[in-house]
Design a protein around this motif. Structure first.
Motif, PDB file in Angstrom:
ATOM      1  N   VAL A  15       0.833  -1.209   0.000  1.00 41.36           N
ATOM      2  CA  VAL A  15       0.000   0.000   0.000  1.00 41.36           C
ATOM      3  C   VAL A  15       0.864   1.252   0.000  1.00 41.36           C
ATOM      4  O   VAL A  15       0.598   2.217  -0.737  1.00 41.36           O
ATOM      5  CB  VAL A  15      -0.936  -0.005   1.228  1.00 41.36           C
ATOM      6  CG1 VAL A  15      -1.643   1.346   1.373  1.00 41.36           C
ATOM      7  CG2 VAL A  15      -1.964  -1.118   1.119  1.00 41.36           C
ATOM      8  N   LEU A  16       1.918   1.245   0.797  1.00 42.26           N
ATOM      9  CA  LEU A  16       2.802   2.408   0.880  1.00 42.26           C
ATOM     10  C   LEU A  16       3.488   2.684  -0.450  1.00 42.26           C
ATOM     11  O   LEU A  16       3.584   3.843  -0.886  1.00 42.26           O
ATOM     12  CB  LEU A  16       3.846   2.177   1.979  1.00 42.26           C
ATOM     13  CG  LEU A  16       4.750   3.360   2.327  1.00 42.26           C
ATOM     14  CD1 LEU A  16       3.916   4.553   2.804  1.00 42.26           C
ATOM     15  CD2 LEU A  16       5.756   2.975   3.394  1.00 42.26           C
ATOM     16  N   VAL A  17       3.941   1.636  -1.123  1.00 44.39           N
ATOM     17  CA  VAL A  17       4.594   1.812  -2.430  1.00 44.39           C
ATOM     18  C   VAL A  17       3.607   2.370  -3.447  1.00 44.39           C
ATOM     19  O   VAL A  17       3.924   3.299  -4.218  1.00 44.39           O
ATOM     20  CB  VAL A  17       5.181   0.473  -2.922  1.00 44.39           C
ATOM     21  CG1 VAL A  17       5.674   0.605  -4.363  1.00 44.39           C
ATOM     22  CG2 VAL A  17       6.327   0.026  -2.013  1.00 44.39           C
ATOM     23  N   ALA A  18       2.386   1.806  -3.462  1.00 43.06           N
ATOM     24  CA  ALA A  18       1.372   2.296  -4.404  1.00 43.06           C
ATOM     25  C   ALA A  18       1.034   3.758  -4.136  1.00 43.06           C
ATOM     26  O   ALA A  18       0.867   4.556  -5.072  1.00 43.06           O
ATOM     27  CB  ALA A  18       0.128   1.435  -4.322  1.00 43.06           C
ATOM     28  N   MET A  19       0.954   4.122  -2.877  1.00 38.70           N
ATOM     29  CA  MET A  19       0.599   5.501  -2.538  1.00 38.70           C
ATOM     30  C   MET A  19       1.707   6.479  -2.899  1.00 38.70           C
ATOM     31  O   MET A  19       1.430   7.639  -3.223  1.00 38.70           O
ATOM     32  CB  MET A  19       0.268   5.612  -1.047  1.00 38.70           C
ATOM     33  CG  MET A  19      -1.060   4.983  -0.660  1.00 38.70           C
ATOM     34  SD  MET A  19      -2.454   5.608  -1.627  1.00 38.70           S
ATOM     35  CE  MET A  19      -2.414   7.345  -1.223  1.00 38.70           C
ATOM     36  N   THR A  20       2.971   6.050  -2.839  1.00 41.82           N
ATOM     37  CA  THR A  20       4.046   6.958  -3.257  1.00 41.82           C
ATOM     38  C   THR A  20       3.877   7.344  -4.726  1.00 41.82           C
ATOM     39  O   THR A  20       4.072   8.510  -5.093  1.00 41.82           O
ATOM     40  CB  THR A  20       5.426   6.310  -3.056  1.00 41.82           C
ATOM     41  OG1 THR A  20       5.527   5.107  -3.822  1.00 41.82           O
ATOM     42  CG2 THR A  20       5.688   6.016  -1.595  1.00 41.82           C
ATOM     43  N   VAL A  21       3.492   6.369  -5.550  1.00 43.19           N
ATOM     44  CA  VAL A  21       3.276   6.656  -6.979  1.00 43.19           C
ATOM     45  C   VAL A  21       2.099   7.605  -7.159  1.00 43.19           C
ATOM     46  O   VAL A  21       2.193   8.617  -7.865  1.00 43.19           O
ATOM     47  CB  VAL A  21       3.040   5.349  -7.763  1.00 43.19           C
ATOM     48  CG1 VAL A  21       2.763   5.648  -9.234  1.00 43.19           C
ATOM     49  CG2 VAL A  21       4.240   4.419  -7.629  1.00 43.19           C
ATOM     50  N   ILE A  22       0.971   7.291  -6.508  1.00 41.15           N
ATOM     51  CA  ILE A  22      -0.236   8.108  -6.671  1.00 41.15           C
ATOM     52  C   ILE A  22      -0.009   9.526  -6.164  1.00 41.15           C
ATOM     53  O   ILE A  22      -0.357  10.509  -6.831  1.00 41.15           O
ATOM     54  CB  ILE A  22      -1.415   7.449  -5.933  1.00 41.15           C
ATOM     55  CG1 ILE A  22      -1.737   6.103  -6.568  1.00 41.15           C
ATOM     56  CG2 ILE A  22      -2.640   8.360  -5.949  1.00 41.15           C
ATOM     57  CD1 ILE A  22      -2.777   5.293  -5.804  1.00 41.15           C
ATOM     58  N   VAL A  23       0.580   9.645  -4.988  1.00 40.05           N
ATOM     59  CA  VAL A  23       0.796  10.966  -4.387  1.00 40.05           C
ATOM     60  C   VAL A  23       1.759  11.783  -5.221  1.00 40.05           C
ATOM     61  O   VAL A  23       1.495  12.949  -5.542  1.00 40.05           O
ATOM     62  CB  VAL A  23       1.321  10.814  -2.940  1.00 40.05           C
ATOM     63  CG1 VAL A  23       1.835  12.145  -2.418  1.00 40.05           C
ATOM     64  CG2 VAL A  23       0.212  10.298  -2.038  1.00 40.05           C
ATOM     65  N   PHE A  24       2.883  11.186  -5.607  1.00 42.58           N
ATOM     66  CA  PHE A  24       3.896  11.949  -6.345  1.00 42.58           C
ATOM     67  C   PHE A  24       3.375  12.405  -7.696  1.00 42.58           C
ATOM     68  O   PHE A  24       3.525  13.572  -8.066  1.00 42.58           O
ATOM     69  CB  PHE A  24       5.156  11.098  -6.526  1.00 42.58           C
ATOM     70  CG  PHE A  24       6.326  11.873  -7.065  1.00 42.58           C
ATOM     71  CD1 PHE A  24       7.153  12.596  -6.218  1.00 42.58           C
ATOM     72  CD2 PHE A  24       6.598  11.898  -8.423  1.00 42.58           C
ATOM     73  CE1 PHE A  24       8.223  13.323  -6.710  1.00 42.58           C
ATOM     74  CE2 PHE A  24       7.667  12.623  -8.929  1.00 42.58           C
ATOM     75  CZ  PHE A  24       8.485  13.339  -8.060  1.00 42.58           C
ATOM     76  N   LEU A  25       2.732  11.507  -8.430  1.00 38.91           N
ATOM     77  CA  LEU A  25       2.215  11.889  -9.746  1.00 38.91           C
ATOM     78  C   LEU A  25       1.076  12.891  -9.612  1.00 38.91           C
ATOM     79  O   LEU A  25       0.971  13.835 -10.400  1.00 38.91           O
ATOM     80  CB  LEU A  25       1.749  10.649 -10.508  1.00 38.91           C
ATOM     81  CG  LEU A  25       2.840   9.636 -10.890  1.00 38.91           C
ATOM     82  CD1 LEU A  25       2.240   8.453 -11.634  1.00 38.91           C
ATOM     83  CD2 LEU A  25       3.911  10.305 -11.746  1.00 38.91           C
ATOM     84  N   GLY A  26       0.219  12.690  -8.620  1.00 41.79           N
ATOM     85  CA  GLY A  26      -0.903  13.607  -8.419  1.00 41.79           C
ATOM     86  C   GLY A  26      -0.451  15.018  -8.112  1.00 41.79           C
ATOM     87  O   GLY A  26      -0.994  16.002  -8.636  1.00 41.79           O
ATOM     88  N   VAL A  27       0.563  15.155  -7.254  1.00 38.01           N
ATOM     89  CA  VAL A  27       1.056  16.484  -6.885  1.00 38.01           C
ATOM     90  C   VAL A  27       1.780  17.148  -8.055  1.00 38.01           C
ATOM     91  O   VAL A  27       1.690  18.364  -8.247  1.00 38.01           O
ATOM     92  CB  VAL A  27       1.982  16.378  -5.654  1.00 38.01           C
ATOM     93  CG1 VAL A  27       2.700  17.693  -5.399  1.00 38.01           C
ATOM     94  CG2 VAL A  27       1.180  15.981  -4.424  1.00 38.01           C
ATOM     95  N   ASN A  28       2.471  16.366  -8.866  1.00 40.01           N
ATOM     96  CA  ASN A  28       3.267  16.940  -9.942  1.00 40.01           C
ATOM     97  C   ASN A  28       2.448  17.424 -11.134  1.00 40.01           C
ATOM     98  O   ASN A  28       3.011  18.073 -12.021  1.00 40.01           O
ATOM     99  CB  ASN A  28       4.305  15.926 -10.426  1.00 40.01           C
ATOM    100  CG  ASN A  28       5.593  15.981  -9.626  1.00 40.01           C
ATOM    101  OD1 ASN A  28       6.522  16.693  -9.960  1.00 40.01           O
ATOM    102  ND2 ASN A  28       5.633  15.228  -8.541  1.00 40.01           N
ATOM    103  N   VAL A  29       1.164  17.117 -11.187  1.00 36.79           N
ATOM    104  CA  VAL A  29       0.343  17.637 -12.278  1.00 36.79           C
ATOM    105  C   VAL A  29      -0.343  18.941 -11.879  1.00 36.79           C
ATOM    106  O   VAL A  29      -1.090  19.520 -12.663  1.00 36.79           O
ATOM    107  CB  VAL A  29      -0.720  16.607 -12.716  1.00 36.79           C
ATOM    108  CG1 VAL A  29      -0.064  15.329 -13.197  1.00 36.79           C
ATOM    109  CG2 VAL A  29      -1.700  16.314 -11.586  1.00 36.79           C
ATOM    110  N   ILE A  30      -0.091  19.406 -10.640  1.00 39.23           N
ATOM    111  CA  ILE A  30      -0.736  20.629 -10.152  1.00 39.23           C
ATOM    112  C   ILE A  30       0.177  21.821 -10.407  1.00 39.23           C
ATOM    113  O   ILE A  30       1.124  22.071  -9.668  1.00 39.23           O
ATOM    114  CB  ILE A  30      -1.045  20.528  -8.643  1.00 39.23           C
ATOM    115  CG1 ILE A  30      -1.920  19.319  -8.357  1.00 39.23           C
ATOM    116  CG2 ILE A  30      -1.736  21.795  -8.153  1.00 39.23           C
ATOM    117  CD1 ILE A  30      -2.171  19.088  -6.886  1.00 39.23           C
ATOM    118  N   GLY A  31      -0.085  22.555 -11.456  1.00 38.36           N
ATOM    119  CA  GLY A  31       0.579  23.831 -11.701  1.00 38.36           C
ATOM    120  C   GLY A  31       2.089  23.758 -11.793  1.00 38.36           C
ATOM    121  O   GLY A  31       2.706  22.689 -11.758  1.00 38.36           O
ATOM    122  N   ASN A  32       2.698  24.924 -11.903  1.00 39.23           N
ATOM    123  CA  ASN A  32       4.142  25.070 -11.979  1.00 39.23           C
ATOM    124  C   ASN A  32       4.590  25.987 -10.850  1.00 39.23           C
ATOM    125  O   ASN A  32       4.291  27.184 -10.867  1.00 39.23           O
ATOM    126  CB  ASN A  32       4.552  25.654 -13.331  1.00 39.23           C
ATOM    127  CG  ASN A  32       6.068  25.691 -13.500  1.00 39.23           C
ATOM    128  OD1 ASN A  32       6.808  25.312 -12.604  1.00 39.23           O
ATOM    129  ND2 ASN A  32       6.521  26.142 -14.665  1.00 39.23           N
TER     130      ASN A  32
END
Length: 326
Positions: A15-32
């Motif tokens: 779960v922790l590994v999956a969440m690192t992917v989701i969190v990191f990708l999700g945050v990186n699509v928010i603005g510049n």
């Protein structure tokens, strides 16, 4: 027991590994973040230098693996705004959120379980109807509206409690705590009550439903036939069985209080993680956002593990079933 706990730890790792992917990708699509952090008058060379300094010129997958590499070493990145390790900033604000969450949870348990027991044991009485009507209000009223109403009544008009801030603190082992001072407790009461209102209603109704389910059971009739007093029946037989689902809800709701106390912390200017994450979102401070979300994920995983252990303590049948499964 040990095998079950090991299985849970393995599941938590995935779960922790999956969440690192989701969190990191999700945050990186928010603005510049560069558009906010750099002056509009800055030339292209300055923008390019800042982008390279933050590592934003790399592909997302390279940024992710750099993040994982740093996370394994306890480094969740450096804040763009504070120029300090994001984990350090989160941990500085964590005690304020934790003590507010603990206070709200204790308040909801101390009020919700006794009222739920009373409502379950005397379902047709007038006080029970008043209690259940009050629980509906606890579910229905918006948190931000209740918070502002509390400030207006108890801070502005009556002047009994302060309206914002954390108050005086006492440092123990290098960590400041406000619940150790009278001024800190006065500052904590209103935001803790605001957070506890919904949780109290939830625990109350869950306890009442559990009591009504347990009371017709055969073992309750047997306890009465043995001549046990009503107080002992409620304390030993009823309460122990009712607490099993309540423990689960309290554990998960404790995690939700930590994760979603954003509105309350903002209204009462409580210097916890919720207020920090709102400020970080406003300036697109990605490392702090990622660090906050990862801390929340880890806390939820740990809370679930603790709830599973408490399950086995409260209900021996879980241990027996686990043994048969092996």
């Amino acid at each position: 027991m040990l095998v079950s706990l090991l299985r849970r730890l393995i599941q938590a790792t995935f779960v922790l590994v999956a969440m690192t992917v989701i969190v990191f990708l999700g945050v990186n699509v928010i603005g510049n973040p560069v558009d906010i952090l750099i002056s509009p008058q800055a030339d292209q060379a300055e923008r390019t230098r800042l982008i390279a300094e933050f590592g934003l010129d790399q592909p997302v997958w390279i940024q992710y693996f750099e993040f994982v590499k740093g996370a394994l070493q306890g480094d969740l990145g450096t804040s763009y705004v504070f120029n300090e390790p994001a984990l350090k900033i989160i941990l500085q604000h964590l005690p304020a959120t934790l003590e507010l969450a603990v206070a709200a949870t204790l308040m909801s348990v101390a009020i919700g379980i006794p009222l739920g027991l009373y409502a379950g044991l005397r379902p047709k009485s007038l006080p029970t109807r008043i209690i259940m009507a009050g629980s509906i209000l606890g579910f229905s009223l918006p948190t931000f509206w209740v918070g502002m109403l509390l400030i207006l009544c108890f801070a502005v008009y009556l002047g009994w409690f302060p309206s914002s801030g954390r108050g005086d603190t006492v440092t123990v082992f290098g960590i400041p705590w406000s619940f150790l001072t009278l001024d800190g407790l006065q500052h904590m009461l209103l935001p803790a009550f605001n957070l506890a209102l919904f949780k109290t209603s939830l625990i109350l109704r869950l306890t009442r439903a559990g009591v009504q389910e347990v009371m017709p059971q055969d073992y309750i009739r047997l306890a009465r036939a043995k001549g046990l007093s009503n107080r002992r029946i409620v304390a030993v037989h009823v309460l122990k069985n009712v607490l099993i689902p309540v423990v689960t809800v309290v554990g998960l709701e404790f995690g939700s209080i930590i994760a979603f106390s954003v509105v309350t912390e903002k209204i009462f200017a409580w210097p916890g993680m919720g207020k920090l994450i709102i400020d970080s979102i406003n300036v697109l401070d990605r490392p702090v956002m990622v660090a906050y979300l990862m801390i929340i994920v880890v806390l939820f995983i740990l809370i679930n593990l603790v709830v599973d252990v408490l399950y086995t303590i409260l209900d021996p049948r879980i241990r027996l079933n686990a043994g048969r499964g092996r």
